[in-house]
Design an enzyme around this catalytic site. Structure first.
Site, PDB file in Angstrom:
ATOM      1  CG  ASN A 188      -1.779   1.189   1.370  1.00  0.00           C
ATOM      2  OD1 ASN A 188      -1.853   2.001   0.447  1.00  0.00           O
ATOM      3  ND2 ASN A 188      -2.449   1.331   2.498  1.00  0.00           N
ATOM      4  CD1 TRP A 189       3.952   1.079  -2.289  1.00  0.00           C
ATOM      5  CD2 TRP A 189       3.915   1.684  -4.445  1.00  0.00           C
ATOM      6  NE1 TRP A 189       4.768   0.212  -2.977  1.00  0.00           N
ATOM      7  CE2 TRP A 189       4.763   0.564  -4.303  1.00  0.00           C
ATOM      8  CE3 TRP A 189       3.742   2.238  -5.722  1.00  0.00           C
ATOM      9  CZ2 TRP A 189       5.430  -0.015  -5.397  1.00  0.00           C
ATOM     10  CZ3 TRP A 189       4.410   1.667  -6.808  1.00  0.00           C
ATOM     11  CH2 TRP A 189       5.247   0.558  -6.641  1.00  0.00           C
ATOM     12  CE  LYS A 190      -0.301   3.243   4.625  1.00  0.00           C
ATOM     13  NZ  LYS A 190      -0.372   3.355   6.057  1.00  0.00           N
ATOM     14  CG  HIS A 217      -6.256   2.036   4.826  1.00  0.00           C
ATOM     15  ND1 HIS A 217      -5.841   2.990   5.714  1.00  0.00           N
ATOM     16  CD2 HIS A 217      -5.274   1.105   4.762  1.00  0.00           C
ATOM     17  CE1 HIS A 217      -4.628   2.653   6.173  1.00  0.00           C
ATOM     18  NE2 HIS A 217      -4.269   1.514   5.611  1.00  0.00           N
ATOM     19  CD  GLU A 275      -4.314  -2.313   7.419  1.00  0.00           C
ATOM     20  OE1 GLU A 275      -3.091  -2.290   7.251  1.00  0.00           O
ATOM     21  OE2 GLU A 275      -5.079  -1.485   6.895  1.00  0.00           O
ATOM     22  CB  SER A 335       4.268  -1.634  12.376  1.00  0.00           C
ATOM     23  OG  SER A 335       3.871  -0.284  12.474  1.00  0.00           O
ATOM     24  N   GLY A 357       2.615  -1.057   4.432  1.00  0.00           N
ATOM     25  CA  GLY A 357       2.717   0.357   4.065  1.00  0.00           C
ATOM     26  C   GLY A 357       4.171   0.773   3.938  1.00  0.00           C
TER      27      GLY A 357
HETATM   28  P1  PGA Z   1       2.292   0.274   7.783  1.00  0.00           P
HETATM   29  O1  PGA Z   1       0.890   0.490   7.021  1.00  0.00           O
HETATM   30  O2  PGA Z   1       2.854  -1.032   7.278  1.00  0.00           O
HETATM   31  O3  PGA Z   1       3.123   1.462   7.413  1.00  0.00           O
HETATM   32  O4  PGA Z   1       1.982   0.201   9.246  1.00  0.00           O
HETATM   33  C1  PGA Z   1       0.008  -0.571   6.809  1.00  0.00           C
HETATM   34  C2  PGA Z   1      -1.277  -0.067   6.190  1.00  0.00           C
HETATM   35  O5  PGA Z   1      -1.682   1.059   6.470  1.00  0.00           O
HETATM   36  O6  PGA Z   1      -1.905  -0.778   5.397  1.00  0.00           O
END
Ligand code: PGA
Length: 258
Positions: A9-11, A99, A171, A218, A239
Site C-alpha cells: 500500500n503505497w498510500k 482503510h 489492521e 508495521s 505500508g
Molecule cells: P504500515 O501500514 O505497514 O506502514 O503500518 C500498513 C497499512 O496502512 O496498510
C-alpha cells in the site's frame, strides 16, 4: 498449502516519477525466474494519479494492480470519485476498501464500505476490506465486538458467486505506521474471531475457499516470520516497508515461501 497474498500500500507517499521507478523495480524483481514458484500473489496499490501508468508497467507481469479506494456508483456527478469500472480500465484486480486512514480523514463509515464492497464484486474485482479496532476500543476490551460489527456491516447480505474472492485485512489502527506491530499471538486471536464470524455468515467451506484473512500494521522483514508461522494468517498488507524494493522483497520471500 493455501495461496498467500502480500499487498503493498503505497498510500500518498510517492510522486508520479518515484512511483514509475519503484513499479519498474517491482516488475523487474518479481518477474525474474527466482520468483516463479512463489506460493501466492503480489499486489501493488499506487495513488490514483499513477494507476494507469503503473497498469502499463505491470501489463503481462505477475505483479497485480490494486486501487486504494473506489466510489460505489458507476458514473455521474460524483466529483473527485473513481468508479470500479474505471479501476478495471486502469488494469486493477484488487481494491482496498475501508482503510482506517480513509475512515479517519474522509469520514468513511461501514454503510459506505458495504456499498463499495457490493459495487466492487459486481465488477469482478477483489475487495480488500480493512477492519480493526482503535486504541481505546482495545484498551476497554471492545475489540472482538468491534471486529464482528465491522464484518457484519460491510458484508451484510453479500452473496459470493462461484470463485469470487474477498480479502479481509485485520489492521489494528494503533499499530499502523507506529513502527511496532502487535504481538503475533494477539493477531492470531483476532484472526480467529474474524474467521469464526465469517464462518457464521458464509459457511466454513466458502470461507476456506473464497476468503483470505491478512494482517497489516508495521510489518517489516524483522517481524514478518513470526506472523507467517501462525495458522490463521494468510498474508499481509504493508505500508512503510513496501516503499523500498529490497525490504519488500525480503518480506515477500518469507510470505510467499521462496
Ligand atoms: P504500515 O501500514 O505497514 O506502514 O503500518 C500498513 C497499512 O496502512 O496498510
Amino acid at each position: 498449502m493455501k495461496d498467500k497474498i502480500i499487498i503493498a500500500n503505497w498510500k500518498m507517499s510517492l510522486s508520479l516519477d518515484e512511483t514509475r521507478k519503484l513499479a519498474s523495480e517491482f516488475k523487474q524483481e518479481f518477474d525474474s525466474k527466482k520468483w516463479q514458484n512463489k506460493n501466492g500473489d503480489i499486489v501493488v496499490c499506487p495513488n490514483f494519479i499513477s494507476l494507469t501508468e503503473v497498469g502499463k508497467i505491470f501489463k503481462d507481469s505477475c505483479v497485480n494492480l490494486g486501487a486504494q479506494n473506489v466510489f460505489w456508483e458507476e458514473k455521474g456527478s460524483y466529483t473527485s470519485s473513481v468508479s470500479p469500472s474505471m479501476a478495471c480500465d486502469a488494469g486493477c484486480r484488487y481494491v482496498l476498501i475501508g482503510h482506517s486512514e480513509v475512515r479517519k480523514y474522509l469520514l468513511e463509515n461501514y454503510a459506505m464500505i458495504h456499498k463499495k464492497v457490493k459495487a466492487v464484486l459486481k465488477h469482478d474485482l477483489i475487495p480488500v476490506i480493512c477492519i480493526g479496532e482503535n486504541w481505546d476500543e482495545r484498551k476497554t476490551n471492545k475489540r472482538d465486538f468491534v471486529l464482528v460489527e465491522q464484518l457484519q456491516t460491510s458484508l451484510n447480505s453479500i452473496k459470493l458467486i462461484g470463485d469470487q474472492r474477498v480479502i479481509v485485512a485485520y489492521e489494528p489502527i494503533w499499530a499502523i505506521g507506529s513502527g511496532t506491530a502487535i504481538e503475533p499471538a494477539e493477531a492470531e486471536y483476532a484472526h480467529k474471531i474474524i474467521r469464526l464470524e465469517l464462518n457464521n455468515m458464509f459457511g466454513i467451506q466458502t470461507v476456506s475457499n473464497n476468503f483470505r484473512i491478512i494482517y497489516g500494521g508495521s510489518i517489516s522483514s524483522d517481524n514478518v516470520a513470526s506472523f507467517m508461522e501462525l495458522d490463521n494468517i494468510d498474508g499481509s498488507i504493508i505500508g512503510g516497508a513496501s516503499l523500498k524494493i529490497e525490504e519488500f522483497s525480503k518480506i515477500a520471500k518469507i510470505i510467499l515461501d521462496i
